[in-house]
Every structure is written in C-alpha cells, then in structure tokens.
Design a protein around this motif. Structure first.
Motif, PDB file in Angstrom:
ATOM      1  N   TRP A   1       1.296   3.921  -3.206  1.00  0.00           N
ATOM      2  CA  TRP A   1       0.500   5.100  -2.841  1.00  0.00           C
ATOM      3  C   TRP A   1       0.379   6.049  -4.032  1.00  0.00           C
ATOM      4  O   TRP A   1       1.348   6.314  -4.720  1.00  0.00           O
TER       5      TRP A   1
ATOM      6  N   ALA B   1      -3.935   1.254  -5.113  1.00  0.00           N
ATOM      7  CA  ALA B   1      -3.539   1.404  -3.706  1.00  0.00           C
ATOM      8  C   ALA B   1      -4.747   1.411  -2.778  1.00  0.00           C
ATOM      9  O   ALA B   1      -4.674   0.897  -1.659  1.00  0.00           O
ATOM     10  N   LYS B   2      -5.856   1.960  -3.246  1.00  0.00           N
ATOM     11  CA  LYS B   2      -7.065   1.978  -2.406  1.00  0.00           C
ATOM     12  C   LYS B   2      -7.535   0.567  -2.077  1.00  0.00           C
ATOM     13  O   LYS B   2      -7.922   0.279  -0.939  1.00  0.00           O
ATOM     14  N   LEU B   3      -7.489  -0.313  -3.059  1.00  0.00           N
ATOM     15  CA  LEU B   3      -7.882  -1.704  -2.834  1.00  0.00           C
ATOM     16  C   LEU B   3      -6.941  -2.382  -1.831  1.00  0.00           C
ATOM     17  O   LEU B   3      -7.377  -3.132  -0.964  1.00  0.00           O
TER      18      LEU B   3
ATOM     19  N   SER C   1      -4.149   3.954  -8.521  1.00  0.00           N
ATOM     20  CA  SER C   1      -5.555   3.605  -8.283  1.00  0.00           C
ATOM     21  C   SER C   1      -5.707   2.306  -7.495  1.00  0.00           C
ATOM     22  O   SER C   1      -6.619   2.164  -6.684  1.00  0.00           O
TER      23      SER C   1
ATOM     24  N   VAL D   1      -5.131  -0.889   0.497  1.00  0.00           N
ATOM     25  CA  VAL D   1      -5.359  -0.325   1.833  1.00  0.00           C
ATOM     26  C   VAL D   1      -6.552  -1.004   2.500  1.00  0.00           C
ATOM     27  O   VAL D   1      -6.493  -1.371   3.686  1.00  0.00           O
ATOM     28  N   VAL D   2      -7.625  -1.206   1.759  1.00  0.00           N
ATOM     29  CA  VAL D   2      -8.800  -1.875   2.327  1.00  0.00           C
ATOM     30  C   VAL D   2      -8.458  -3.329   2.653  1.00  0.00           C
ATOM     31  O   VAL D   2      -8.847  -3.847   3.712  1.00  0.00           O
TER      32      VAL D   2
ATOM     33  N   ALA E   1       0.833  -1.212   0.000  1.00  0.00           N
ATOM     34  CA  ALA E   1       0.000   0.000   0.000  1.00  0.00           C
ATOM     35  C   ALA E   1       0.863   1.256   0.000  1.00  0.00           C
ATOM     36  O   ALA E   1       0.588   2.217  -0.728  1.00  0.00           O
TER      37      ALA E   1
END
Length: 148
Positions: free
Chosen positions: A73, A78-80, A76, A82-83, A69
């Motif tokens: 950073w 990276a959001k997945l 696009s 992070v979750v 993550a």
C-alpha cells in the motif's frame, strides 16, 4: 520478504491461469472429439478432480493478492495489485454463481443418468469458463506488471 510474496503470488496465479487455459482450449476440445460417451465421462471426472482443487487455488490466489496489496500500500504498483485482486474476486463470484452449479450436476453424470440437455449445459459451462479465463488472464497480467 515482500519480493518473495510478489513472486509467489504471481507464480501461483500464473499456474492457475495455465491450468484453466488448458482446460478451456485443450482438454475439453480433446474430450469433445472422443467417441461415444468419452466426453461425458471425461468431463465428469475432470469436474470431480478439478472441482476439488480449483476452489482452494482461486481463494488462495485472491488471498495472496490481497495480502500483497496491503503490504505494498502506498507504492505505485499497489494500484495494479488491487485491480488484480478485484478481478480475482470477480472470478470467484463468477465461479460460485455460474460455473459451480453446472459442474456440481455434471460431475455426477454417467451414460445412464445424464440429462437430455447435457451437451447444452456443457457448452454453457464452456462459455462461462472462457469469460472467467479472460478475467484471470487480466488479473495475472496486472500482477506481472506490478512485479516488473
């Protein structure tokens, strides 16, 4: 280098999901169908064996996801990731708060010292484990989507 991290993390988490899925839906069902004290002895042995291995695997999976993550950073995907890392953190919290206390008791049980409610405790562990498996499957799915 990032691609290697992404693939290694996804494979590591995927293998963990496979082991935990197998425990939930194959191994424990096999053990519970065995006669007499076999289920108790098998679960106690599994608790000792996997109780030593899985904490390292869970923490490593979380750490790898966190590094991914950070390294990705701004992208696009990276959001997945992070979750997914948040879900893996949740799985660690679930493990420590719900599953480990039961496992620590269960791994010492023998036919001579088991509590009267050992089957109820094993069933409770199974329910918590099903929820944890769902959480890590969701995390793996997000990592696979981020990799794609």
């Amino acid at each position: 280098m990032l691609t290697a991290l992404e693939v290694f993390t996804t494979v590591t988490v995927g293998l963990m999901v496979g082991v935990e899925f197998s425990v939930a839906f194959v191994i424990n069902r096999i053990l519970d169908a065995l006669p007499e004290d076999s289920a108790l002895l098998g679960r106690a042995h599994g608790g000792r064996m996997l109780g030593a291995l899985m904490p390292v695997w869970y923490i490593a999976s979380l750490a790898l996801s966190a590094v991914w993550a950070i390294a990705a950073w701004g992208e696009s995907a990276a959001k997945l990731v992070v979750v997914a890392a948040a879900l893996l953190l949740l799985s660690v919290i679930m493990s420590v708060a719900l599953l480990v206390p039961i496992n620590n008791r269960g791994k010492t049980w023998t036919p001579e010292n088991r509590p009267d409610d050992w089957k109820e405790q094993a069933t409770r562990w199974d329910r918590y484990h099903y929820a944890r498996v769902a959480v890590i499957i969701a995390a793996f799915t997000l990592l696979a989507a981020a990799l794609a």
